[in-house]
Write a protein that holds these residues in place. Structure first.
Motif, PDB file in Angstrom:
ATOM      1  N   ILE A  63       0.844  -1.194   0.000  1.00 58.62           N
ATOM      2  CA  ILE A  63       0.000   0.000   0.000  1.00 58.62           C
ATOM      3  C   ILE A  63       0.879   1.243   0.000  1.00 58.62           C
ATOM      4  O   ILE A  63       0.653   2.190  -0.765  1.00 58.62           O
ATOM      5  CB  ILE A  63      -0.951  -0.012   1.217  1.00 58.62           C
ATOM      6  N   LYS A  64       1.888   1.236   0.837  1.00 61.43           N
ATOM      7  CA  LYS A  64       2.832   2.354   0.912  1.00 61.43           C
ATOM      8  C   LYS A  64       3.473   2.599  -0.457  1.00 61.43           C
ATOM      9  O   LYS A  64       3.554   3.738  -0.914  1.00 61.43           O
ATOM     10  CB  LYS A  64       3.887   2.055   1.973  1.00 61.43           C
ATOM     11  N   SER A  65       3.897   1.548  -1.136  1.00 63.32           N
ATOM     12  CA  SER A  65       4.525   1.668  -2.458  1.00 63.32           C
ATOM     13  C   SER A  65       3.568   2.247  -3.494  1.00 63.32           C
ATOM     14  O   SER A  65       3.972   3.063  -4.327  1.00 63.32           O
ATOM     15  CB  SER A  65       5.041   0.319  -2.932  1.00 63.32           C
ATOM     16  N   LEU A  66       2.309   1.826  -3.458  1.00 66.86           N
ATOM     17  CA  LEU A  66       1.314   2.365  -4.392  1.00 66.86           C
ATOM     18  C   LEU A  66       1.169   3.870  -4.232  1.00 66.86           C
ATOM     19  O   LEU A  66       1.154   4.619  -5.211  1.00 66.86           O
ATOM     20  CB  LEU A  66      -0.047   1.701  -4.174  1.00 66.86           C
ATOM     21  N   ILE A  67       1.050   4.320  -2.995  1.00 68.25           N
ATOM     22  CA  ILE A  67       0.849   5.742  -2.731  1.00 68.25           C
ATOM     23  C   ILE A  67       2.111   6.532  -3.064  1.00 68.25           C
ATOM     24  O   ILE A  67       2.047   7.580  -3.721  1.00 68.25           O
ATOM     25  CB  ILE A  67       0.417   5.969  -1.270  1.00 68.25           C
ATOM     26  N   GLU A  68       3.268   6.041  -2.637  1.00 69.60           N
ATOM     27  CA  GLU A  68       4.520   6.748  -2.914  1.00 69.60           C
ATOM     28  C   GLU A  68       4.813   6.792  -4.415  1.00 69.60           C
ATOM     29  O   GLU A  68       5.424   7.738  -4.890  1.00 69.60           O
ATOM     30  CB  GLU A  68       5.668   6.102  -2.153  1.00 69.60           C
ATOM     31  N   GLY A  69       4.354   5.802  -5.155  1.00 69.52           N
ATOM     32  CA  GLY A  69       4.511   5.816  -6.604  1.00 69.52           C
ATOM     33  C   GLY A  69       3.647   6.867  -7.273  1.00 69.52           C
ATOM     34  O   GLY A  69       4.021   7.452  -8.284  1.00 69.52           O
ATOM     35  N   GLN A  70       2.487   7.125  -6.707  1.00 72.59           N
ATOM     36  CA  GLN A  70       1.548   8.114  -7.253  1.00 72.59           C
ATOM     37  C   GLN A  70       1.884   9.521  -6.774  1.00 72.59           C
ATOM     38  O   GLN A  70       1.663  10.483  -7.497  1.00 72.59           O
ATOM     39  CB  GLN A  70       0.124   7.751  -6.823  1.00 72.59           C
ATOM     40  N   ILE A  71       2.400   9.624  -5.554  1.00 70.12           N
ATOM     41  CA  ILE A  71       2.704  10.924  -4.958  1.00 70.12           C
ATOM     42  C   ILE A  71       4.191  10.918  -4.572  1.00 70.12           C
ATOM     43  O   ILE A  71       4.541  10.618  -3.429  1.00 70.12           O
ATOM     44  CB  ILE A  71       1.816  11.209  -3.727  1.00 70.12           C
ATOM     45  N   PRO A  72       5.072  11.195  -5.536  1.00 72.29           N
ATOM     46  CA  PRO A  72       6.510  11.147  -5.265  1.00 72.29           C
ATOM     47  C   PRO A  72       6.906  12.071  -4.112  1.00 72.29           C
ATOM     48  O   PRO A  72       6.359  13.165  -3.956  1.00 72.29           O
ATOM     49  CB  PRO A  72       7.144  11.621  -6.580  1.00 72.29           C
ATOM     50  N   TYR A  77      -6.677   8.494  -2.981  1.00 70.40           N
ATOM     51  CA  TYR A  77      -7.605   7.508  -3.536  1.00 70.40           C
ATOM     52  C   TYR A  77      -7.234   7.140  -4.965  1.00 70.40           C
ATOM     53  O   TYR A  77      -7.431   5.999  -5.391  1.00 70.40           O
ATOM     54  CB  TYR A  77      -9.047   8.015  -3.488  1.00 70.40           C
ATOM     55  N   GLY A  78      -6.675   8.083  -5.722  1.00 71.23           N
ATOM     56  CA  GLY A  78      -6.234   7.802  -7.081  1.00 71.23           C
ATOM     57  C   GLY A  78      -5.196   6.690  -7.119  1.00 71.23           C
ATOM     58  O   GLY A  78      -5.199   5.854  -8.018  1.00 71.23           O
ATOM     59  N   ALA A  79      -4.324   6.678  -6.134  1.00 70.40           N
ATOM     60  CA  ALA A  79      -3.288   5.648  -6.059  1.00 70.40           C
ATOM     61  C   ALA A  79      -3.863   4.292  -5.688  1.00 70.40           C
ATOM     62  O   ALA A  79      -3.310   3.254  -6.050  1.00 70.40           O
ATOM     63  CB  ALA A  79      -2.224   6.056  -5.043  1.00 70.40           C
ATOM     64  N   LEU A  80      -4.974   4.293  -4.986  1.00 70.88           N
ATOM     65  CA  LEU A  80      -5.563   3.056  -4.475  1.00 70.88           C
ATOM     66  C   LEU A  80      -6.814   2.619  -5.230  1.00 70.88           C
ATOM     67  O   LEU A  80      -7.408   1.592  -4.899  1.00 70.88           O
ATOM     68  CB  LEU A  80      -5.920   3.236  -2.995  1.00 70.88           C
TER      69      LEU A  80
END
Length: 77
Positions: free
Chosen positions: A6-15, A50-53
Motif C-alpha cells: 500500500i505504501k509503495s502504491l501511494i509513494e509511486g503516485q505521490i513522489p 484515492y487515485g493511487a488506491l
C-alpha cells in the motif's frame, strides 16, 4: 494486501510522500505527508491518495479507508 504494498502504491503516485499504514481489523488507516498537498483542499488531498488506491478499492482488495493528509508544515516537519 501488505502495508508495504500500500505504501509503495501511494509513494509511486505521490513522489516524495511519507506514508504510514496501519490496520485496525479490516479498517485501513493512512497518514500521508507530502508537499504535493500544499494549497489543496482536504477533498483534493484525499482524491490524490484515492487515485493511487482506486484499482484496489474497485476490486474489493481494500475498503474502509481512513486517512490523514498533511503537508510537511501541517505535520510539524
Amino acid at each position: 494486501m501488505q502495508p508495504d504494498q500500500i505504501k509503495s502504491l501511494i509513494e509511486g503516485q505521490i513522489p516524495g510522500s511519507q506514508v504510514e499504514v496501519a490496520f485496525e481489523g479490516s479498517h485501513l488507516q493512512l497518514t500521508v505527508i507530502s508537499d504535493a498537498f500544499t494549497g489543496l483542499s482536504r477533498l483534493k488531498k484525499q482524491q490524490l491518495v484515492y487515485g493511487a488506491l482506486s484499482d484496489k478499492i474497485a476490486d474489493g482488495t481494500l475498503h474502509a479507508v481512513q486517512m490523514k493528509t498533511l503537508t510537511p508544515e501541517e505535520a510539524g516537519q
